[in-house]
Design an enzyme around this catalytic site. Structure first.
Site, PDB file in Angstrom:
ATOM      1  N   TYR A  41      44.836  28.923 -74.754  1.00  0.00           N
ATOM      2  CA  TYR A  41      43.561  29.394 -75.574  1.00  0.00           C
ATOM      3  C   TYR A  41      43.965  30.359 -76.688  1.00  0.00           C
ATOM      4  O   TYR A  41      43.512  30.244 -77.633  1.00  0.00           O
ATOM      5  CB  TYR A  41      42.841  29.984 -74.367  1.00  0.00           C
ATOM      6  CG  TYR A  41      41.368  30.888 -75.096  1.00  0.00           C
ATOM      7  CD1 TYR A  41      40.445  29.813 -74.872  1.00  0.00           C
ATOM      8  CD2 TYR A  41      41.108  32.068 -75.537  1.00  0.00           C
ATOM      9  CE1 TYR A  41      39.254  30.386 -75.671  1.00  0.00           C
ATOM     10  CE2 TYR A  41      40.324  32.296 -76.142  1.00  0.00           C
ATOM     11  CZ  TYR A  41      39.230  31.617 -76.217  1.00  0.00           C
ATOM     12  OH  TYR A  41      38.041  32.281 -76.516  1.00  0.00           O
ATOM     13  N   LYS A  61      43.099  29.756 -80.553  1.00  0.00           N
ATOM     14  CA  LYS A  61      42.330  30.592 -81.558  1.00  0.00           C
ATOM     15  C   LYS A  61      43.048  31.053 -82.665  1.00  0.00           C
ATOM     16  O   LYS A  61      42.475  31.583 -83.847  1.00  0.00           O
ATOM     17  CB  LYS A  61      41.587  31.685 -80.692  1.00  0.00           C
ATOM     18  CG  LYS A  61      40.689  31.281 -79.492  1.00  0.00           C
ATOM     19  CD  LYS A  61      39.365  30.496 -80.409  1.00  0.00           C
ATOM     20  CE  LYS A  61      38.532  29.978 -79.651  1.00  0.00           C
ATOM     21  NZ  LYS A  61      37.322  29.432 -80.190  1.00  0.00           N
ATOM     22  N   THR A  65      29.141  35.122 -71.100  1.00  0.00           N
ATOM     23  CA  THR A  65      28.615  33.455 -71.294  1.00  0.00           C
ATOM     24  C   THR A  65      29.318  32.871 -70.062  1.00  0.00           C
ATOM     25  O   THR A  65      30.079  33.299 -69.262  1.00  0.00           O
ATOM     26  CB  THR A  65      28.877  32.643 -72.396  1.00  0.00           C
ATOM     27  OG1 THR A  65      30.460  32.399 -72.380  1.00  0.00           O
ATOM     28  CG2 THR A  65      28.409  33.585 -73.704  1.00  0.00           C
TER      29      THR A  65
END
Length: 213
Positions: A103, A107, A138
């Site tokens: 991840y 990014k 979220t």
């Protein structure tokens, strides 16, 4: 004047679906003024995890490759409209933890992609900027396998402002960056992280490995 939205269901890791999104958007809207690349998934794992190669392929295809593919497909329309591109990266591109490896890599790629493309498209009048959120409340956390309560509470307590970033804050910043008020801003990365990158608060290694081994 009320805004009108319409839905296109697509798998961002598939080139044909990316093409479908742009084609349908142009058919419906006739032009593209703003492209916001915000598709992303979070998966945990370090180099010693057995399925790290599969994790790499999946995360990179959604988080990074799709950003490039969407930009490429929408580029003729954006050049015609002298529009702008806003990529959603992450503060994870700016620090190192033991987890999640892929991840963070994806990014970091988005952030650097933003700067390269901003330089390339400046002569066409197309602006390209980046927003790097910290922890936003979220469902990406649950989908990645994080426990909803204990890990999240622990993470918030490590943030200087002691609160999650609101999704609305990111949306409002994107609207601002797409406006004429930012006509001279391109190639910039805007951090919205509740102070996460300030000093030792950026080190969330212990949090990111809890309940995930």
């Amino acid at each position: 004047m009320k805004s009108k939205a319409f839905e296109i269901i697509a798998d961002m890791s598939k080139d044909e679906d990316v093409s479908k999104i742009v084609e349908r958007a142009l058919r419906k809207l006739k032009k593209i003024d703003v492209l916001i690349n915000c598709a992303g998934i979070l998966k945990f794992g370090g180099l010693q995890h057995e399925d790290i190669v599969e994790t790499f392929d999946r995360v990179i295809s959604v988080n990074l490759k799709a950003t490039l593919a969407m930009t490429k497909q929408a580029l003729p329309a954006l050049i015609e409209s002298k529009g702008c591109i806003i990529n959603i990266s992450s503060v994870a591109s700016s620090y190192v933890t033991r987890n999640p490896l892929v991840y963070n890599i994806s990014k970091a790629g988005v952030t650097n992609f933003t700067k390269f493309v901003a330089l390339e498209l400046a002569t066409h009048g197309v602006r390209v900027n980046c927003i790097s959120p910290g922890p936003v409340n979220t469902d990406i956390w649950e989908k990645a396998g994080m426990a909803k309560d204990d890990v999240r509470i622990n993470m918030v307590e490590r943030l200087p402002l002691k609160q999650y970033v609101k999704a609305e804050e990111i949306a409002e910043l994107a609207v601002y960056l797409a406006s004429d008020n930012t006509a001279s801003i391109t190639g910039s990365d805007f951090v919205v992280d509740a102070g996460m990158l300030l000093g030792k608060s950026a080190d969330l290694s212990e949090v990111s490995t809890m309940n995930l081994n």
